[in-house]
Design an enzyme around this catalytic site. Structure first.
Site, PDB file in Angstrom:
ATOM      1  N   GLN A   1       2.986  10.038   1.530  1.00  0.00           N
ATOM      2  CA  GLN A   1       4.331   9.245   1.146  1.00  0.00           C
ATOM      3  C   GLN A   1       5.034   9.632   0.659  1.00  0.00           C
ATOM      4  O   GLN A   1       6.649   9.749  -0.240  1.00  0.00           O
ATOM      5  CB  GLN A   1       3.610   7.559   1.116  1.00  0.00           C
ATOM      6  CG  GLN A   1       3.742   7.242   2.516  1.00  0.00           C
ATOM      7  CD  GLN A   1       3.080   5.801   2.591  1.00  0.00           C
ATOM      8  OE1 GLN A   1       2.484   5.383   2.307  1.00  0.00           O
ATOM      9  NE2 GLN A   1       4.692   4.976   3.436  1.00  0.00           N
TER      10      GLN A   1
ATOM     11  N   CYS B   1       5.610  -0.074   7.940  1.00  0.00           N
ATOM     12  CA  CYS B   1       5.624   1.305   6.846  1.00  0.00           C
ATOM     13  C   CYS B   1       6.696   1.775   5.412  1.00  0.00           C
ATOM     14  O   CYS B   1       8.159   1.865   6.146  1.00  0.00           O
ATOM     15  CB  CYS B   1       4.715   2.207   7.380  1.00  0.00           C
ATOM     16  SG  CYS B   1       5.059   3.591   6.563  1.00  0.00           S
ATOM     17  N   LEU B   2       6.673   1.598   4.579  1.00  0.00           N
ATOM     18  CA  LEU B   2       7.698   2.340   3.557  1.00  0.00           C
ATOM     19  C   LEU B   2       8.270   3.463   4.181  1.00  0.00           C
ATOM     20  O   LEU B   2       9.628   3.675   3.843  1.00  0.00           O
ATOM     21  CB  LEU B   2       7.430   2.604   2.671  1.00  0.00           C
ATOM     22  CG  LEU B   2       6.739   1.188   1.617  1.00  0.00           C
ATOM     23  CD1 LEU B   2       6.377   0.932   0.282  1.00  0.00           C
ATOM     24  CD2 LEU B   2       8.256   0.098   1.410  1.00  0.00           C
TER      25      LEU B   2
ATOM     26  N   HIS C   1      -2.473   7.411   7.059  1.00  0.00           N
ATOM     27  CA  HIS C   1      -1.663   8.046   6.429  1.00  0.00           C
ATOM     28  C   HIS C   1      -1.952   9.437   6.269  1.00  0.00           C
ATOM     29  O   HIS C   1      -1.397  10.671   5.845  1.00  0.00           O
ATOM     30  CB  HIS C   1      -0.701   7.745   5.551  1.00  0.00           C
ATOM     31  CG  HIS C   1       0.581   6.657   6.040  1.00  0.00           C
ATOM     32  ND1 HIS C   1       1.547   6.779   6.089  1.00  0.00           N
ATOM     33  CD2 HIS C   1       0.858   5.748   5.358  1.00  0.00           C
ATOM     34  CE1 HIS C   1       2.419   6.237   6.047  1.00  0.00           C
ATOM     35  NE2 HIS C   1       2.072   5.314   5.755  1.00  0.00           N
TER      36      HIS C   1
ATOM     37  N   GLY D   1       0.527  -1.060  -0.117  1.00  0.00           N
ATOM     38  CA  GLY D   1       0.309  -0.025   0.270  1.00  0.00           C
ATOM     39  C   GLY D   1       1.127   0.907  -0.244  1.00  0.00           C
ATOM     40  O   GLY D   1       1.886   1.630   0.657  1.00  0.00           O
TER      41      GLY D   1
ATOM     42  N   HIS E   1      -4.281   1.551   7.691  1.00  0.00           N
ATOM     43  CA  HIS E   1      -2.907   1.921   7.897  1.00  0.00           C
ATOM     44  C   HIS E   1      -2.912   2.998   6.955  1.00  0.00           C
ATOM     45  O   HIS E   1      -2.018   4.109   7.193  1.00  0.00           O
ATOM     46  CB  HIS E   1      -1.730   0.695   7.407  1.00  0.00           C
ATOM     47  CG  HIS E   1      -0.700   1.271   7.448  1.00  0.00           C
ATOM     48  ND1 HIS E   1       0.855   0.775   7.941  1.00  0.00           N
ATOM     49  CD2 HIS E   1       0.054   2.013   6.620  1.00  0.00           C
ATOM     50  CE1 HIS E   1       2.079   1.369   7.882  1.00  0.00           C
ATOM     51  NE2 HIS E   1       1.700   2.347   6.795  1.00  0.00           N
ATOM     52  N   GLU E   2      -3.072   3.129   5.528  1.00  0.00           N
ATOM     53  CA  GLU E   2      -2.758   3.865   4.222  1.00  0.00           C
ATOM     54  C   GLU E   2      -4.156   5.021   5.321  1.00  0.00           C
ATOM     55  O   GLU E   2      -3.246   6.019   4.625  1.00  0.00           O
ATOM     56  CB  GLU E   2      -3.501   3.169   3.018  1.00  0.00           C
ATOM     57  CG  GLU E   2      -2.656   2.660   2.871  1.00  0.00           C
ATOM     58  CD  GLU E   2      -1.249   2.584   3.125  1.00  0.00           C
ATOM     59  OE1 GLU E   2      -1.182   3.736   3.109  1.00  0.00           O
ATOM     60  OE2 GLU E   2      -0.459   1.699   2.790  1.00  0.00           O
TER      61      GLU E   2
HETATM   62 ZN    ZN Z   1       2.979   3.076   5.785  1.00  0.00          ZN
END
Ligand code: ZN
Length: 168
Positions: A51, A94-95, A140, A46, A136-137
């Site tokens: 991000q 998480c990236l 963000h 995701g 999660h997204e």
């Molecule tokens: Zn993330």
């Protein structure tokens, strides 16, 4: 097509709440394609627009198992309408928070409303892995990171580690 750079903690941009996206034009489609490249390249399941330095309410995800054909999903202006149950998301990552994983408590099933990349209204019932990824997204998009869900102690350990790395 130049590659998008994924912002990482402690970049303050990641804490910015995003704006709704009203006009889904060609530029948006181009961004979605670039985001997909960045997500698959990472690889991740995701990615939220914030991000990659774009403060709009847009996220992409693909929870299809690896090695199977890709199925990119786009969710614009998502809102969680109902949430219920509880699930522990085991070693969530998480990236934007590299080299850190932690168990996070999430709702086990949610109902999400938004629009797709063509601007069509979308209603999504999600549970399990998909529910976790979407929560999660969507976090963000509110300027929230998954480390905000872990214990203060665990978070401090990570923050210290990152500060040390930034100094060296
Ligand atoms: Zn993330």
């Amino acid at each position: 097509m130049n590659k998008l750079n994924i912002l990482t903690y402690p970049d303050k941009f990641l804490n910015r709440p995003t704006q709704p996206l009203d006009n889904i034009d060609g530029k948006v489609q181009e961004m979605i394609d670039k985001m997909a490249l960045a997500m698959y390249d990472a690889p991740g399941v995701g990615l939220a627009a914030i991000q990659v330095g774009w403060d709009k309410s847009l996220l992409i995800y693909d929870v299809s198992p690896r090695d199977e054909s890709r199925s990119l999903n786009v969710l614009i202006n998502p809102k969680i309408i109902t949430k219920e149950g509880e699930i522990v998301s085991e070693s969530e990552g998480c990236l934007s928070v590299p080299d850190f994983r932690a168990d996070v408590k999430r709702y086990s099933s949610i109902l999400v409303k938004g629009v797709d990349r063509e601007g069509r209204p979308l209603e999504l019932e999600a549970d399990g892995m998909l529910a976790i990824v979407l929560q999660h997204e969507i976090d963000h998009l509110k300027g929230k990171l998954f480390i905000d869900h872990v214990s203060a102690l665990k978070r401090q350990m990570y923050v210290r580690r990152i500060k040390k790395k930034l100094r060296s």
